[in-house]
Write an enzyme that holds these catalytic residues in place. Structure first.
Site, PDB file in Angstrom:
ATOM      1  N   HIS A  13       0.727  -0.889   0.073  1.00  0.00           N
ATOM      2  CA  HIS A  13       0.324   0.114  -0.149  1.00  0.00           C
ATOM      3  C   HIS A  13       0.671   1.242   0.164  1.00  0.00           C
ATOM      4  O   HIS A  13       1.542   1.502   0.681  1.00  0.00           O
ATOM      5  CB  HIS A  13      -0.926  -0.386   1.517  1.00  0.00           C
ATOM      6  CG  HIS A  13      -1.668   0.703   1.243  1.00  0.00           C
ATOM      7  ND1 HIS A  13      -1.899   2.035   2.578  1.00  0.00           N
ATOM      8  CD2 HIS A  13      -3.030   1.714   0.864  1.00  0.00           C
ATOM      9  CE1 HIS A  13      -3.144   2.518   1.967  1.00  0.00           C
ATOM     10  NE2 HIS A  13      -2.987   2.265   0.935  1.00  0.00           N
ATOM     11  N   HIS A  55      -0.820  10.863  -2.553  1.00  0.00           N
ATOM     12  CA  HIS A  55      -2.380  10.668  -1.973  1.00  0.00           C
ATOM     13  C   HIS A  55      -3.624  12.005  -2.238  1.00  0.00           C
ATOM     14  O   HIS A  55      -5.023  12.146  -2.051  1.00  0.00           O
ATOM     15  CB  HIS A  55      -2.472   9.684  -1.212  1.00  0.00           C
ATOM     16  CG  HIS A  55      -3.642   9.464   0.132  1.00  0.00           C
ATOM     17  ND1 HIS A  55      -4.200  10.144   0.671  1.00  0.00           N
ATOM     18  CD2 HIS A  55      -4.197   8.874  -0.168  1.00  0.00           C
ATOM     19  CE1 HIS A  55      -5.236   9.651   0.987  1.00  0.00           C
ATOM     20  NE2 HIS A  55      -5.439   8.190   0.890  1.00  0.00           N
TER      21      HIS A  55
HETATM   22  O1  G3P Z   1      -6.082   0.300  -1.393  1.00  0.00           O
HETATM   23  C1  G3P Z   1      -7.237   0.926  -1.204  1.00  0.00           C
HETATM   24  C2  G3P Z   1      -6.864   2.213  -0.122  1.00  0.00           C
HETATM   25  O2  G3P Z   1      -5.645   2.907  -0.981  1.00  0.00           O
HETATM   26  C3  G3P Z   1      -7.973   3.627   0.166  1.00  0.00           C
HETATM   27  O3  G3P Z   1      -7.506   4.197   0.768  1.00  0.00           O
HETATM   28  O4  G3P Z   1      -7.142   6.300   2.010  1.00  0.00           O
HETATM   29  O5  G3P Z   1      -5.363   4.440   1.642  1.00  0.00           O
HETATM   30  O6  G3P Z   1      -6.239   6.062  -0.625  1.00  0.00           O
HETATM   31  P1  G3P Z   1      -6.315   5.565   0.784  1.00  0.00           P
HETATM   32 CA    CA Z   2      -5.201   4.173  -1.497  1.00  0.00          CA
END
Ligand code: G3P
Ligand code: CA
Length: 268
Positions: A13, A55
């Protein structure tokens, strides 16, 4: 519920983002070195039309700058350090490596995909388009053009595309599906009450991506999603208890800030 626990794909992630500044090339290289099978990244458009892996809408948290990604040109973003916030004392540490914009600067989607394309094993990329509705489809169009450049829209040899596109926006995914029907899409889900409506409007092959909290609050949700024929990919799975729960539920991919730890738990 499946009788045999699943062995989910491990997707990093924002890179190996627990230990490294998210979305930097360093975070992704560390994830690859740890053995991550997939990389997750968020993408936004700059004012001059480049896709960058960031992000937040604004630059304050990760680049210590006032301003928005969408009103900055790529050249301006390239001057910023996107890693210092994670380790603000590095400049005082004689042992710390020199700052290097290649590894701690803004990362373009193109550079991330080139890194994956050059890697010596198959790695999948889960691209999340952020606030795509604001640009009336431009983000999906640009993502699609880029996937064309890599030959990943209609992969030859019959194999599936190594890239999938994720979004909380159903409209964005419909657009993506029209542009690139062979690129898998993932409908992200942050509220259980959206599921009954979404299940009626999404394509049969769509993957569903609930947050781990939803699966805890709604113990039957994953079963319902899988029962409708959709694969389930879960974010953000960082503890052993969360991982084991996902395995019991037959989850196909887990998205984690801790790829090395999760790979180790799975014995991969
Ligand atoms: O993988 C999905 C997740 O990343 C969604 O939330 O806020 O981390 O982009 P966020
Ligand atoms: Ca994400």
């Amino acid at each position: 519920m499946p009788s045999v626990p699943s062995v989910p794909q491990v997707v990093a992630h924002r890179g190996a983002s627990e230990e490294n500044a998210e979305h930097t090339l360093l975070a992704y290289v560390k994830a690859l070195d740890a053995g991550a099978e997939g990389l997750e990244c968020d993408v936004r458009l700059t004012a001059d039309g480049h896709l960058v892996c960031v992000h937040d809408r604004d630059l304050r948290r990760t680049a210590a700058k006032r301003g928005l990604v969408s009103t900055s040109n790529l050249e301006e973003l390239e001057e910023l350090d996107f890693a210092a916030w994670k380790n603000p004392w590095a400049d005082l540490d004689d042992e710390a490596p020199e700052r290097d914009r290649t590894y701690d600067g803004v990362l373009t989607l193109r550079k991330l995909l080139e890194t994956v394309a050059d890697y010596d094993r198959r790695v999948e990329v889960a691209i999340e388009t952020k606030h795509p509705t604001r640009y009336g489809g431009l983000v999906e169009k640009r993502v699609c053009e880029m996937l064309h450049d890599f030959g990943w829209v209609e992969p030859t040899g019959g194999g599936p595309s190594p890239v999938r596109v994720m979004s909380f926006s159903h409209t964005a995914l419909q657009r993506m599906e029209r542009l690139a029907p062979k690129v898998p899409v993932v409908q992200l889900l942050d509220k259980a009450q959206y599921w009954p409506l979404l299940r009626r409007v999404m394509g049969p092959d769509w993957i569903v991506g609930p947050g781990i909290e939803l699966l805890t609050e709604h113990p039957r949700l994953a079963e319902r999603i899988a029962g409708s024929g959709h694969d389930v990919h879960v974010w953000t799975v960082n503890t052993e208890a969360e991982l084991r729960r996902c395995q019991e539920l037959g989850v196909r991919a887990v998205i984690t800030d801790r790829p090395a730890y999760v790979l180790g738990l799975l014995g991969k």
